[in-house]
Design a protein around this motif. Sequence first.
Motif, mmCIF file in Angstrom:
data_model
loop_
_atom_site.group_PDB
_atom_site.id
_atom_site.type_symbol
_atom_site.label_atom_id
_atom_site.label_comp_id
_atom_site.label_asym_id
_atom_site.label_seq_id
_atom_site.Cartn_x
_atom_site.Cartn_y
_atom_site.Cartn_z
ATOM 1 N N THR A 8 -4.283 4.944 3.622
ATOM 2 C CA THR A 8 -5.044 3.712 3.500
ATOM 3 C C THR A 8 -4.913 2.913 4.786
ATOM 4 O OG1 THR A 8 -5.477 1.796 2.089
ATOM 5 C CG2 THR A 8 -3.165 2.335 2.468
ATOM 6 N N PHE A 9 -5.962 2.144 5.088
ATOM 7 C CA PHE A 9 -6.027 1.330 6.306
ATOM 8 C C PHE A 9 -6.264 -0.118 5.881
ATOM 9 C CE2 PHE A 9 -8.204 5.456 7.025
ATOM 10 C CZ PHE A 9 -7.225 6.073 7.801
ATOM 11 N N ALA B 146 0.824 -1.208 0.000
ATOM 12 C CA ALA B 146 0.000 0.000 0.000
ATOM 13 C C ALA B 146 0.857 1.257 0.000
ATOM 14 C CB ALA B 146 -0.934 -0.004 1.207
ATOM 15 N N LEU B 147 1.991 1.187 0.687
ATOM 16 C CA LEU B 147 2.851 2.363 0.806
ATOM 17 C C LEU B 147 3.515 2.725 -0.524
ATOM 18 C CD1 LEU B 147 3.450 4.300 3.089
ATOM 19 C CD2 LEU B 147 5.468 2.940 3.680
ATOM 20 N N ILE C 100 2.265 2.527 11.604
ATOM 21 C CA ILE C 100 2.140 3.668 10.701
ATOM 22 C C ILE C 100 3.323 3.667 9.751
ATOM 23 C CG2 ILE C 100 3.292 5.257 12.324
ATOM 24 C CD1 ILE C 100 1.393 7.475 11.185
ATOM 25 N N GLY C 101 3.058 3.961 8.492
ATOM 26 C CA GLY C 101 4.115 4.046 7.489
ATOM 27 C C GLY C 101 4.012 5.355 6.733
ATOM 28 N N THR C 102 5.167 5.948 6.410
ATOM 29 C CA THR C 102 5.202 7.226 5.701
ATOM 30 C C THR C 102 6.376 7.248 4.725
ATOM 31 O OG1 THR C 102 6.627 8.259 7.380
ATOM 32 C CG2 THR C 102 4.245 8.484 7.683
ATOM 33 N N VAL D 66 0.761 7.625 3.216
ATOM 34 C CA VAL D 66 0.644 7.156 4.606
ATOM 35 C C VAL D 66 -0.180 5.880 4.647
ATOM 36 C CG1 VAL D 66 -0.132 7.708 6.954
ATOM 37 C CG2 VAL D 66 0.744 9.535 5.474
ATOM 38 N N VAL D 67 0.260 4.928 5.465
ATOM 39 C CA VAL D 67 -0.501 3.706 5.711
ATOM 40 C C VAL D 67 -0.593 3.515 7.221
ATOM 41 C CG1 VAL D 67 1.542 2.216 5.563
ATOM 42 C CG2 VAL D 67 -0.710 1.237 5.193
ATOM 43 N N ILE D 68 -1.744 3.059 7.702
ATOM 44 C CA ILE D 68 -1.963 2.871 9.139
ATOM 45 C C ILE D 68 -2.770 1.598 9.360
ATOM 46 C CG2 ILE D 68 -3.160 3.762 11.190
ATOM 47 C CD1 ILE D 68 -2.539 6.575 10.279
#
Length: 213
Positions: A183-184, A128-129, A147-149, A134-136
């Motif tokens: 996205t989650f 997704a990243l 969390i990813g950034t 941002v991914v959470i």
Amino acid sequence: MPVKPTVQPHLHLLAKAPLPGQAKTRLIPCLGPEGAAQAHATMVRHCVATACQALGAPNVTLWTSLEHQHPLFVELQADYGISLAAQQQGDVGMRVRHALNSALGPAMVMGTDCPSITVGMLKQCSEALKNVPVVILPAEDGGYGLIGTHDDHPSLFEDIPWGTEQVFKITRQRLAALALDVTFPDTMWDIDRPEDWQRWQRLRHAQKPNTRG
């Protein structure tokens, strides 16, 4: 900033040393100080194994606190070949932000009290990243477990009431204010209370293969 699909996110895990009376203190009424520390060590081992299986040891760093050379950390580095680093001083937000920004490229941060995060969920987040900034992984209790950034976004980590059910809600408000897509991929749960530990033990027991002939 364009997302580079070929870049594998680095996963940063945050872990306390499993010291009795200082790790997983809310499990002490159920397990005692030694038992809570052992439970914490079990979770750290599980999360490191999951991370390495999902993304490969070269893409995993374990950020340590309390006792950086604790035998558990030395064991995990020897067994898996992961990197070790000392956590930044400060609150959760400062430590998460420091880990995310410790190297160039996309990164994800995850706690080690989140054994409900699976190999599949980590792979989903990594994929997704590639397409969003941002991914959470939201948590059932109103926080989040990962969390990813791609870039530094200070407002996502400053003046957040960490450890409360408001964390995810406020983070979403900050993301909206920054006009950041997010996205989650899934929902997770972490282990804070005795009932959480018991839930995970039941799940582990159910997943064990039946060896009876």
